[in-house]
Scaffold this motif. Structure first.
Motif, short mmCIF file in Angstrom:
data_model
loop_
_atom_site.label_atom_id
_atom_site.label_comp_id
_atom_site.label_asym_id
_atom_site.label_seq_id
_atom_site.Cartn_x
_atom_site.Cartn_y
_atom_site.Cartn_z
N SER A 178 0.82 -1.22 0.00
CA SER A 178 0.00 0.00 0.00
C SER A 178 0.85 1.26 0.00
CB SER A 178 -0.93 0.01 1.22
OG SER A 178 -0.20 0.18 2.43
N GLU A 179 2.17 1.12 0.30
CA GLU A 179 3.06 2.27 0.33
C GLU A 179 4.26 2.02 -0.58
OE1 GLU A 179 3.95 4.43 4.00
OE2 GLU A 179 2.84 2.87 5.04
N LEU A 180 4.58 3.01 -1.41
CA LEU A 180 5.76 2.88 -2.27
C LEU A 180 7.04 2.87 -1.45
CD1 LEU A 180 7.25 2.95 -5.01
CD2 LEU A 180 6.99 5.45 -4.98
N ALA A 181 7.14 3.76 -0.46
CA ALA A 181 8.40 3.93 0.26
C ALA A 181 8.16 4.16 1.74
CB ALA A 181 9.17 5.12 -0.33
N LYS A 182 9.14 3.74 2.52
CA LYS A 182 9.18 4.03 3.96
C LYS A 182 10.58 4.53 4.28
CE LYS A 182 5.98 0.27 5.27
NZ LYS A 182 4.91 1.00 5.96
N SER A 183 10.69 5.67 4.92
CA SER A 183 12.00 6.20 5.27
C SER A 183 12.62 5.40 6.40
CB SER A 183 11.91 7.67 5.66
OG SER A 183 11.11 7.84 6.81
N PHE A 184 13.95 5.40 6.47
CA PHE A 184 14.64 4.72 7.57
C PHE A 184 15.91 5.48 7.93
CE2 PHE A 184 16.68 2.75 3.91
CZ PHE A 184 17.98 2.47 4.31
N ASP A 185 16.49 5.10 9.06
CA ASP A 185 17.60 5.86 9.64
C ASP A 185 18.94 5.42 9.06
OD1 ASP A 185 17.37 3.37 10.82
OD2 ASP A 185 18.13 4.02 12.76
N HIS A 186 19.13 5.66 7.79
CA HIS A 186 20.41 5.38 7.14
C HIS A 186 21.49 6.25 7.78
CE1 HIS A 186 23.45 5.25 3.92
NE2 HIS A 186 22.87 4.13 3.54
N LYS A 187 22.70 5.68 7.93
CA LYS A 187 23.76 6.39 8.66
C LYS A 187 24.37 7.55 7.90
CE LYS A 187 25.10 2.55 11.66
NZ LYS A 187 26.20 1.65 12.10
N VAL A 188 24.20 7.58 6.57
CA VAL A 188 24.84 8.64 5.78
C VAL A 188 23.86 9.75 5.43
CG1 VAL A 188 26.13 9.16 3.68
CG2 VAL A 188 26.50 6.97 4.86
N ALA A 189 22.73 9.40 4.85
CA ALA A 189 21.76 10.41 4.41
C ALA A 189 20.36 9.80 4.45
CB ALA A 189 22.10 10.89 3.00
N LEU A 190 19.35 10.66 4.46
CA LEU A 190 17.97 10.20 4.45
C LEU A 190 17.76 9.16 3.36
CD1 LEU A 190 15.01 10.47 5.43
CD2 LEU A 190 14.74 12.29 3.73
N ALA A 191 17.13 8.05 3.70
CA ALA A 191 16.98 6.95 2.75
C ALA A 191 15.60 6.33 2.88
CB ALA A 191 18.07 5.90 2.98
N TYR A 192 15.26 5.54 1.87
CA TYR A 192 13.93 4.94 1.79
C TYR A 192 14.04 3.45 1.46
CZ TYR A 192 12.64 9.83 1.32
OH TYR A 192 12.50 11.17 1.53
N ARG A 193 13.18 2.67 2.13
CA ARG A 193 12.94 1.29 1.72
C ARG A 193 11.78 1.31 0.74
NH1 ARG A 193 11.27 -2.11 6.33
NH2 ARG A 193 10.50 -0.21 7.32
N TRP A 194 11.83 0.38 -0.24
CA TRP A 194 10.84 0.39 -1.31
C TRP A 194 10.03 -0.89 -1.32
CZ3 TRP A 194 10.58 5.01 -3.64
CH2 TRP A 194 11.71 5.83 -3.60
N SER A 195 8.79 -0.78 -1.74
CA SER A 195 7.94 -1.94 -1.99
C SER A 195 8.35 -2.54 -3.33
CB SER A 195 6.47 -1.54 -2.04
OG SER A 195 5.71 -2.52 -2.70
N PRO A 196 8.86 -3.77 -3.37
CA PRO A 196 9.21 -4.37 -4.67
C PRO A 196 8.05 -4.40 -5.65
CG PRO A 196 10.16 -5.64 -2.88
CD PRO A 196 9.23 -4.65 -2.25
N ASP A 197 6.84 -4.69 -5.16
CA ASP A 197 5.68 -4.72 -6.05
C ASP A 197 5.42 -3.35 -6.66
OD1 ASP A 197 5.22 -7.40 -5.60
OD2 ASP A 197 3.68 -7.06 -4.06
N ARG A 198 5.51 -2.31 -5.85
CA ARG A 198 5.22 -0.97 -6.35
C ARG A 198 6.32 -0.48 -7.30
NH1 ARG A 198 1.67 2.10 -3.11
NH2 ARG A 198 2.10 3.79 -4.60
N VAL A 199 7.58 -0.79 -6.97
CA VAL A 199 8.67 -0.40 -7.87
C VAL A 199 8.56 -1.15 -9.19
CG1 VAL A 199 11.18 -0.41 -8.21
CG2 VAL A 199 10.23 0.22 -5.99
N ALA A 200 8.24 -2.44 -9.14
CA ALA A 200 8.06 -3.21 -10.37
C ALA A 200 6.93 -2.65 -11.22
CB ALA A 200 7.80 -4.67 -10.03
#
Length: 215
Positions: free
Chosen positions: A157-179
């Protein structure tokens, strides 16, 4: 043209850690046979389609670019960070490395036989991802192959979710939505790999690989 803020902040962050990053990830693929298997399959498919140049987009210090070269590909690297590119050029003087952005690649339309974006779309804001996918499509020749790798999540239901990457703001992605987005852009999915995080992983995130072909 005014550069988006996320490009400036991401570049600055990776410039600051380029040397440490290169040391930490120099041998990162040695203990990841499934990652290597996807890269080998990608290389085989590119060669079977007639070869052609391959761009490692978000190449960092160039160790994966060099691996692709060892697989017999005409591989070059592009990265937002000039410090990363300097390290890559010093470590692999036989290869080509250029500073650039996936949002506006300095590459001719249809000039690539393959493109790799290995954990390099993770800093792209979700609203910018369609533009990046369109650039991937633009620079690939018909039948060209694209391999994406990224941290994933399992909520379609969500394309992306942000997470606490150590270098810069980053996102986890839904494989289904990216595909689905890649399909809308003009790609067809060839293969997909989902890896669960090992028990000793710092973050309990699955990893995803998507291999697609330009129609």
């Amino acid at each position: 043209m005014i550069e988006p803020d996320f490009l400036r902040t991401t570049r600055t962050a990776y410039d600051a850690v380029a040397g440490l990053y290169a040391e930490l990830f120099a041998n990162a693929l040695e203990d990841h046979p499934l990652d290597r298997a996807m890269l080998i399959a990608f290389a085989d498919l590119v060669r079977a389609n007639g070869g052609g140049p391959v761009a490692d987009l978000g190449c960092g210090p160039g160790h994966v670019t060099a691996l692709l070269h060892s697989f017999g590909l005409d591989a070059s690297g592009v990265d937002l960070s000039s410090e990363m590119i300097a390290i890559a050029r010093a470590a692999h003087p036989e290869l080509r490395f250029e500073v650039g952005s996936m949002t506006a690649l300095d590459l001719t339309d249809g000039s690539l036989g393959g493109a790799l974006a290995r954990y390099s779309i993770i800093h792209t804001p979700p609203e910018q991802l369609p533009q990046v996918c369109a650039e991937f499509h633009r620079v690939l020749a018909p039948g060209g192959h694209l391999l994406l790798a990224f941290q994933a999540h399992d909520d379609p239901s969500e394309l992306a979710k942000s997470f606490d990457h150590k270098v810069a703001l980053a996102y986890r992605w839904s494989p289904d939505r990216v595909a689905a987005l890649l399909n809308e852009t003009g790609f067809t999915e060839t293969a997909r790999l989902r890896q669960v995080a090992p028990p000793d992983a710092e973050r309990d995130f699955p990893q995803a690989h998507l291999l697609v072909t330009k129609v």
